[in-house]
Design a protein around this motif. Structure first.
Motif, PDB file in Angstrom:
ATOM      1  N   THR A 104       7.316  -2.836 -28.654  1.00 13.70           N
ATOM      2  CA  THR A 104       7.344  -1.858 -27.570  1.00 13.70           C
ATOM      3  C   THR A 104       6.112  -0.958 -27.610  1.00 13.70           C
ATOM      4  O   THR A 104       5.512  -0.651 -26.567  1.00 13.70           O
ATOM      5  N   ALA A 105       5.736  -0.540 -28.822  1.00 15.10           N
ATOM      6  CA  ALA A 105       4.577   0.339 -28.961  1.00 15.10           C
ATOM      7  C   ALA A 105       3.287  -0.372 -28.555  1.00 15.10           C
ATOM      8  O   ALA A 105       2.428   0.207 -27.878  1.00 15.10           O
ATOM      9  N   LEU A 106       3.143  -1.629 -28.962  1.00 17.71           N
ATOM     10  CA  LEU A 106       1.942  -2.389 -28.607  1.00 17.71           C
ATOM     11  C   LEU A 106       1.852  -2.613 -27.100  1.00 17.71           C
ATOM     12  O   LEU A 106       0.766  -2.541 -26.507  1.00 17.71           O
ATOM     13  N   GLU A 107       2.993  -2.863 -26.488  1.00 18.31           N
ATOM     14  CA  GLU A 107       2.994  -3.085 -25.045  1.00 18.31           C
ATOM     15  C   GLU A 107       2.738  -1.811 -24.257  1.00 18.31           C
ATOM     16  O   GLU A 107       2.391  -1.874 -23.074  1.00 18.31           O
ATOM     17  N   SER A 108       2.904  -0.664 -24.895  1.00 19.52           N
ATOM     18  CA  SER A 108       2.662   0.608 -24.208  1.00 19.52           C
ATOM     19  C   SER A 108       1.177   0.929 -24.083  1.00 19.52           C
ATOM     20  O   SER A 108       0.789   1.781 -23.284  1.00 19.52           O
ATOM     21  N   VAL A 109       0.346   0.267 -24.884  1.00 17.92           N
ATOM     22  CA  VAL A 109      -1.097   0.501 -24.826  1.00 17.92           C
ATOM     23  C   VAL A 109      -1.663  -0.234 -23.611  1.00 17.92           C
ATOM     24  O   VAL A 109      -1.460  -1.435 -23.449  1.00 17.92           O
ATOM     25  N   ALA A 110      -2.335   0.487 -22.776  1.00 21.86           N
ATOM     26  CA  ALA A 110      -2.876  -0.088 -21.543  1.00 21.86           C
ATOM     27  C   ALA A 110      -3.836  -1.232 -21.860  1.00 21.86           C
ATOM     28  O   ALA A 110      -4.635  -1.146 -22.807  1.00 21.86           O
ATOM     29  N   LEU A 120     -17.481  -3.468 -25.508  1.00 20.06           N
ATOM     30  CA  LEU A 120     -18.391  -2.821 -26.452  1.00 20.06           C
ATOM     31  C   LEU A 120     -18.789  -3.750 -27.586  1.00 20.06           C
ATOM     32  O   LEU A 120     -19.582  -3.377 -28.450  1.00 20.06           O
ATOM     33  N   GLY A 121     -18.237  -4.956 -27.572  1.00 19.29           N
ATOM     34  CA  GLY A 121     -18.598  -5.944 -28.574  1.00 19.29           C
ATOM     35  C   GLY A 121     -17.777  -5.904 -29.842  1.00 19.29           C
ATOM     36  O   GLY A 121     -18.153  -6.531 -30.839  1.00 19.29           O
ATOM     37  N   LEU A 122     -16.666  -5.202 -29.805  1.00 19.26           N
ATOM     38  CA  LEU A 122     -15.817  -5.145 -30.988  1.00 19.26           C
ATOM     39  C   LEU A 122     -15.071  -6.463 -31.175  1.00 19.26           C
ATOM     40  O   LEU A 122     -14.653  -7.094 -30.213  1.00 19.26           O
ATOM     41  N   SER A 123     -14.901  -6.863 -32.421  1.00 19.08           N
ATOM     42  CA  SER A 123     -14.152  -8.074 -32.713  1.00 19.08           C
ATOM     43  C   SER A 123     -12.672  -7.839 -32.464  1.00 19.08           C
ATOM     44  O   SER A 123     -12.220  -6.701 -32.289  1.00 19.08           O
ATOM     45  N   ARG A 124     -11.886  -8.918 -32.479  1.00 18.23           N
ATOM     46  CA  ARG A 124     -10.445  -8.785 -32.244  1.00 18.23           C
ATOM     47  C   ARG A 124      -9.789  -7.900 -33.294  1.00 18.23           C
ATOM     48  O   ARG A 124      -8.944  -7.060 -32.971  1.00 18.23           O
ATOM     49  N   VAL A 125     -10.208  -8.087 -34.550  1.00 18.86           N
ATOM     50  CA  VAL A 125      -9.640  -7.276 -35.635  1.00 18.86           C
ATOM     51  C   VAL A 125      -9.997  -5.808 -35.453  1.00 18.86           C
ATOM     52  O   VAL A 125      -9.151  -4.920 -35.598  1.00 18.86           O
ATOM     53  N   ASP A 126     -11.263  -5.533 -35.123  1.00 17.21           N
ATOM     54  CA  ASP A 126     -11.691  -4.144 -34.940  1.00 17.21           C
ATOM     55  C   ASP A 126     -11.043  -3.510 -33.712  1.00 17.21           C
ATOM     56  O   ASP A 126     -10.730  -2.313 -33.719  1.00 17.21           O
ATOM     57  N   ARG A 127     -10.827  -4.308 -32.664  1.00 12.48           N
ATOM     58  CA  ARG A 127     -10.161  -3.766 -31.469  1.00 12.48           C
ATOM     59  C   ARG A 127      -8.747  -3.329 -31.809  1.00 12.48           C
ATOM     60  O   ARG A 127      -8.294  -2.268 -31.382  1.00 12.48           O
ATOM     61  N   PHE A 128      -8.086  -4.164 -32.597  1.00 17.66           N
ATOM     62  CA  PHE A 128      -6.713  -3.801 -32.986  1.00 17.66           C
ATOM     63  C   PHE A 128      -6.718  -2.617 -33.942  1.00 17.66           C
ATOM     64  O   PHE A 128      -5.908  -1.684 -33.802  1.00 17.66           O
ATOM     65  N   ARG A 129      -7.630  -2.634 -34.890  1.00 17.10           N
ATOM     66  CA  ARG A 129      -7.643  -1.600 -35.934  1.00 17.10           C
ATOM     67  C   ARG A 129      -8.025  -0.225 -35.403  1.00 17.10           C
ATOM     68  O   ARG A 129      -7.394   0.780 -35.762  1.00 17.10           O
ATOM     69  N   PHE A 130      -9.044  -0.172 -34.539  1.00 10.76           N
ATOM     70  CA  PHE A 130      -9.584   1.121 -34.132  1.00 10.76           C
ATOM     71  C   PHE A 130      -9.116   1.589 -32.749  1.00 10.76           C
ATOM     72  O   PHE A 130      -9.214   2.777 -32.444  1.00 10.76           O
ATOM     73  N   VAL A 132      -6.226  -0.276 -30.514  1.00  7.01           N
ATOM     74  CA  VAL A 132      -4.826  -0.547 -30.162  1.00  7.01           C
ATOM     75  C   VAL A 132      -3.858   0.075 -31.176  1.00  7.01           C
ATOM     76  O   VAL A 132      -2.920   0.785 -30.804  1.00  7.01           O
ATOM     77  N   ALA A 133      -4.080  -0.184 -32.454  1.00  6.74           N
ATOM     78  CA  ALA A 133      -3.135   0.256 -33.491  1.00  6.74           C
ATOM     79  C   ALA A 133      -2.925   1.766 -33.519  1.00  6.74           C
ATOM     80  O   ALA A 133      -1.780   2.220 -33.590  1.00  6.74           O
ATOM     81  N   PRO A 134      -3.991   2.590 -33.479  1.00  2.22           N
ATOM     82  CA  PRO A 134      -3.753   4.045 -33.511  1.00  2.22           C
ATOM     83  C   PRO A 134      -2.910   4.542 -32.337  1.00  2.22           C
ATOM     84  O   PRO A 134      -2.043   5.409 -32.513  1.00  2.22           O
ATOM     85  N   GLN A 135      -3.148   3.991 -31.138  1.00  4.86           N
ATOM     86  CA  GLN A 135      -2.373   4.423 -29.977  1.00  4.86           C
ATOM     87  C   GLN A 135      -0.934   3.935 -30.072  1.00  4.86           C
ATOM     88  O   GLN A 135       0.005   4.668 -29.733  1.00  4.86           O
TER      89      GLN A 135
END
Length: 215
Positions: A104-110, A120-130, A132-135
């Motif tokens: 539910t929390a992951l789906e709440s992130v736009a 911005l060129g972020l990798s999938r891991v970095d996109r999630f880490r910096f 998606v995950a914090p939000q």
């Protein structure tokens, strides 16, 4: 047996109560992450079996899973001891609940947040880490906190297989010392004392996260 002795005897179960609750939470929190990703998978061959597993784990009482692990799982000479059985049973069930919280929390992130990070060129891991995950964590924190309190209370269930936590100690004292209602009042007070710090930390963290968002 006087009141101080009753308190001391029952309080001897606090370490195992905390140990079972904390270990089960860690197990559940870790296992819930891949389950949450699987639930969000667009591939039905992945999401449907995991959905069935999560629903099954949540539908059956924890006590039943505990009995299955402790009494039913026996391979050659291997047999679960009470403590590992308690941690695993509570942890697996916790994973099924936390998986839904994570999903539910992951789906709440736009979706635009991930797309912007990708641009911005972020990798999938970095996109999630910096990004998606914090939000998602801010959204999930209240539910995670509430569940951690529930898990603390559920740690009393393993007393039925001999885990000497607060509930086990209370029952033993009530039977042997005839403390009656006194012992259970002490147990209630101890559970309350254990729950209040968790609730306080959760509220404090929630306020700090809200302040960061509004800043």
């Amino acid at each position: 047996m006087n009141l101080p002795d009753v308190i001391i005897a029952i309080a001897a179960g606090i370490p195992l109560t905390v140990l079972v609750a904390c270990c089960a939470f860690v197990v559940g929190a870790v296992l819930a992450l891949p389950l949450a990703f699987a639930l969000r998978s667009p591939r039905r061959l992945v999401s449907w079996p995991v959905r069935a597993l999560v629903d099954l784990l949540r539908s059956v009482p924890i006590l039943v899973w505990l009995f299955i692990l402790y009494f039913g799982v026996s391979i050659d000479r291997f047999h679960f001891d009470p403590l590992p059985a308690a941690v695993l049973a509570l942890g697996v069930v916790a994973a099924s609940y936390l998986a839904e919280v994570y999903r539910t929390a992951l789906e709440s992130v736009a979706a635009g947040q991930d797309e912007a990070a990708r641009s911005l060129g972020l990798s999938r891991v970095d996109r999630f880490r910096f990004v998606v995950a914090p939000q998602a964590f801010r959204v999930a924190l209240p539910s995670i906190s509430t569940f951690s309190l529930t898990l603390l209370k559920d740690s009393s269930i393993p007393s039925v297989i001999g885990v000497t936590e607060i509930a086990f100690q209370t029952t033993a004292i009530s039977r042997t010392a005839g403390s009656g209602l006194t012992g259970y009042v002490v147990a209630v007070a101890l559970y309350l004392l254990l729950s209040l710090p968790v609730a306080f930390v959760a509220r404090r963290a929630d306020r700090q996260l809200r302040a960061q968002v509004s800043a």
